[in-house]
Design a protein around this motif. Structure first.
Motif, PDB file in Angstrom:
ATOM      1  N   ASP A  16      -3.078 -84.572 -33.154  1.00  0.00           N
ATOM      2  CA  ASP A  16      -3.449 -85.525 -32.108  1.00  0.00           C
ATOM      3  C   ASP A  16      -3.351 -86.972 -32.604  1.00  0.00           C
ATOM      4  N   ALA A  17      -3.740 -87.180 -33.859  1.00  0.00           N
ATOM      5  CA  ALA A  17      -3.751 -88.544 -34.400  1.00  0.00           C
ATOM      6  C   ALA A  17      -2.351 -89.033 -34.769  1.00  0.00           C
ATOM      7  N   ASN A  18      -1.412 -88.104 -34.949  1.00  0.00           N
ATOM      8  CA  ASN A  18      -0.078 -88.491 -35.424  1.00  0.00           C
ATOM      9  C   ASN A  18       1.032 -88.253 -34.409  1.00  0.00           C
TER      10      ASN A  18
ATOM     11  N   ARG B  99      -8.767 -88.402 -24.421  1.00  0.00           N
ATOM     12  CA  ARG B  99      -8.304 -88.766 -25.762  1.00  0.00           C
ATOM     13  C   ARG B  99      -7.598 -90.117 -25.796  1.00  0.00           C
ATOM     14  N   ASP B 100      -7.101 -90.569 -24.637  1.00  0.00           N
ATOM     15  CA  ASP B 100      -6.418 -91.866 -24.602  1.00  0.00           C
ATOM     16  C   ASP B 100      -6.900 -92.711 -23.423  1.00  0.00           C
ATOM     17  N   MET B 101      -8.134 -92.475 -23.002  1.00  0.00           N
ATOM     18  CA  MET B 101      -8.663 -93.216 -21.862  1.00  0.00           C
ATOM     19  C   MET B 101      -8.797 -94.707 -22.179  1.00  0.00           C
ATOM     20  N   GLY B 102      -9.332 -95.015 -23.348  1.00  0.00           N
ATOM     21  CA  GLY B 102      -9.560 -96.409 -23.706  1.00  0.00           C
ATOM     22  C   GLY B 102      -8.352 -97.114 -24.285  1.00  0.00           C
ATOM     23  N   THR B 103      -7.387 -96.350 -24.769  1.00  0.00           N
ATOM     24  CA  THR B 103      -6.207 -96.957 -25.389  1.00  0.00           C
ATOM     25  C   THR B 103      -5.030 -97.074 -24.430  1.00  0.00           C
TER      26      THR B 103
ATOM     27  N   LYS C   2       3.455 -77.657 -22.612  1.00  0.00           N
ATOM     28  CA  LYS C   2       4.881 -77.883 -22.355  1.00  0.00           C
ATOM     29  C   LYS C   2       5.101 -79.079 -21.438  1.00  0.00           C
ATOM     30  N   ILE C   3       4.354 -79.154 -20.350  1.00  0.00           N
ATOM     31  CA  ILE C   3       4.580 -80.266 -19.430  1.00  0.00           C
ATOM     32  C   ILE C   3       4.039 -81.580 -19.986  1.00  0.00           C
ATOM     33  N   ALA C   4       3.036 -81.498 -20.856  1.00  0.00           N
ATOM     34  CA  ALA C   4       2.459 -82.717 -21.424  1.00  0.00           C
ATOM     35  C   ALA C   4       3.427 -83.435 -22.351  1.00  0.00           C
ATOM     36  N   ALA C   5       4.466 -82.752 -22.796  1.00  0.00           N
ATOM     37  CA  ALA C   5       5.454 -83.359 -23.682  1.00  0.00           C
ATOM     38  C   ALA C   5       6.547 -84.099 -22.927  1.00  0.00           C
ATOM     39  N   LEU C   6       6.535 -84.014 -21.587  1.00  0.00           N
ATOM     40  CA  LEU C   6       7.591 -84.619 -20.779  1.00  0.00           C
ATOM     41  C   LEU C   6       7.197 -86.040 -20.357  1.00  0.00           C
ATOM     42  N   PRO C   7       7.984 -87.048 -20.737  1.00  0.00           N
ATOM     43  CA  PRO C   7       7.614 -88.447 -20.462  1.00  0.00           C
ATOM     44  C   PRO C   7       7.371 -88.761 -18.990  1.00  0.00           C
ATOM     45  N   GLN C   8       8.233 -88.239 -18.086  1.00  0.00           N
ATOM     46  CA  GLN C   8       8.057 -88.539 -16.667  1.00  0.00           C
ATOM     47  C   GLN C   8       6.785 -87.898 -16.120  1.00  0.00           C
ATOM     48  N   VAL C   9       6.460 -86.724 -16.628  1.00  0.00           N
ATOM     49  CA  VAL C   9       5.230 -86.057 -16.212  1.00  0.00           C
ATOM     50  C   VAL C   9       4.021 -86.860 -16.679  1.00  0.00           C
ATOM     51  N   ARG C  10       4.062 -87.316 -17.922  1.00  0.00           N
ATOM     52  CA  ARG C  10       2.949 -88.114 -18.447  1.00  0.00           C
ATOM     53  C   ARG C  10       2.771 -89.381 -17.617  1.00  0.00           C
ATOM     54  N   GLN C  11       3.886 -89.991 -17.221  1.00  0.00           N
ATOM     55  CA  GLN C  11       3.799 -91.210 -16.427  1.00  0.00           C
ATOM     56  C   GLN C  11       3.201 -90.929 -15.052  1.00  0.00           C
ATOM     57  N   ALA C  12       3.605 -89.821 -14.436  1.00  0.00           N
ATOM     58  CA  ALA C  12       3.062 -89.458 -13.132  1.00  0.00           C
ATOM     59  C   ALA C  12       1.572 -89.133 -13.227  1.00  0.00           C
ATOM     60  N   LEU C  13       1.181 -88.439 -14.286  1.00  0.00           N
ATOM     61  CA  LEU C  13      -0.227 -88.089 -14.461  1.00  0.00           C
ATOM     62  C   LEU C  13      -1.048 -89.310 -14.845  1.00  0.00           C
TER      63      LEU C  13
ATOM     64  N   ALA D 111       0.731 -91.695 -27.143  1.00  0.00           N
ATOM     65  CA  ALA D 111      -0.717 -91.799 -26.939  1.00  0.00           C
ATOM     66  C   ALA D 111      -1.513 -91.049 -28.006  1.00  0.00           C
ATOM     67  N   PRO D 112      -1.356 -91.418 -29.269  1.00  0.00           N
ATOM     68  CA  PRO D 112      -2.111 -90.734 -30.323  1.00  0.00           C
ATOM     69  C   PRO D 112      -3.613 -90.935 -30.169  1.00  0.00           C
TER      70      PRO D 112
END
Length: 227
Positions: free
Chosen positions: A184-186, A130-134, A101-112, A190-191
């Motif tokens: 995850d790919a779609n 999953r998105d370390m290199g991208t 649930k929290i992973a879907a929130l843009p501000q949370v993703r930015q903070a993390l 951060a796919p």
């Protein structure tokens, strides 16, 4: 939260579940004497903190404020939250549900994102995700992307469950893994995909030692290991 040290080298290891990226990341970090980052655990720790402190999972402002106060440390097999070992606490289904649930929130993703980037410190960092290199460490000089067939990964998961005394259906595991790969790919944010400059390694028929044997020359070429 520390500021990242952009002079510290980073190795990113991305890929779907069951390809052996966590095991490889642990071993490389130990061999190099570098820090280790389990990026998925970072999201889970944030969710655990929110649950423990009754922070509404849809309140982005409150979640972001909380995230900025967290002291999270990844010490190989241990995940520490403000000094407490929460390695087991973040693995239950309640925490997993809150994490999604929290992973879907843009501000949370930015903070993390900022929190994950703060792990870039000397002498270096091995980051698993999953998105370390991208996304998170797009500037990393060495990016690995591990892959394996859904069937092989399902067999590995089945063996893991059996060691834990649990039963599972192999066909269902293959189906679940394939569906997760597709999501995850779609996904819009951060796919899951290999960075354009990533070294792609299929681990379907390789042991961890064999994967390390492929990676070792790359480490030596960059001066991370002696020639």
């Amino acid at each position: 939260m520390n500021k990242p040290n952009l002079n510290a080298p980073v190795i990113t290891i991305d890929g779907p579940a069951g390809v052996g990226k966590g095991t490889l990341a642990h071993q490389l970090a130990a061999d190099l004497g570098w820090a280790f980052l389990d990026s998925g655990a970072i999201y889970r720790v944030a969710a655990l903190y929110a649950l423990r402190h009754a922070i509404p999972l849809d309140n982005e402002d409150a979640l972001v404020d909380a995230i900025r106060t967290l002291d999270i440390d990844c010490q190989q097999a241990l995940i520490l939250l403000n000094g407490e070992n929460v390695s087991e606490a973040i693995r239950n289904e309640t925490c997993a549900s809150a994490t999604s649930k929290i992973a879907a929130l843009p501000q949370v993703r930015q903070a993390l994102l900022a929190l994950q980037q703060s792990f870039q410190q000397l002498p270096g960092l091995v980051a698993d995700g999953r998105d370390m290199g991208t996304v998170v460490f797009a500037h990393a000089p060495l990016k690995l992307f591990l892959t394996a067939s859904a069937e092989v990964r399902a067999e590995r998961r089945l063996k893991q469950l059996k060691r834990q005394g649990l039963e599972a259906d192999l066909a269902q595991l293959v189906k679940d893994i394939s569906e997760r790969d597709y999501r995850d790919a779609n996904r819009a944010v951060a796919p899951l995909k290999a960075a354009a400059d990533a070294q792609v390694i299929d681990t379907s028929r390789l042991s961890v030692a064999e994967v390390k044997a492929l990676v070792t020359p790359m480490l030596r070429a960059l001066g991370y290991l002696p020639a």
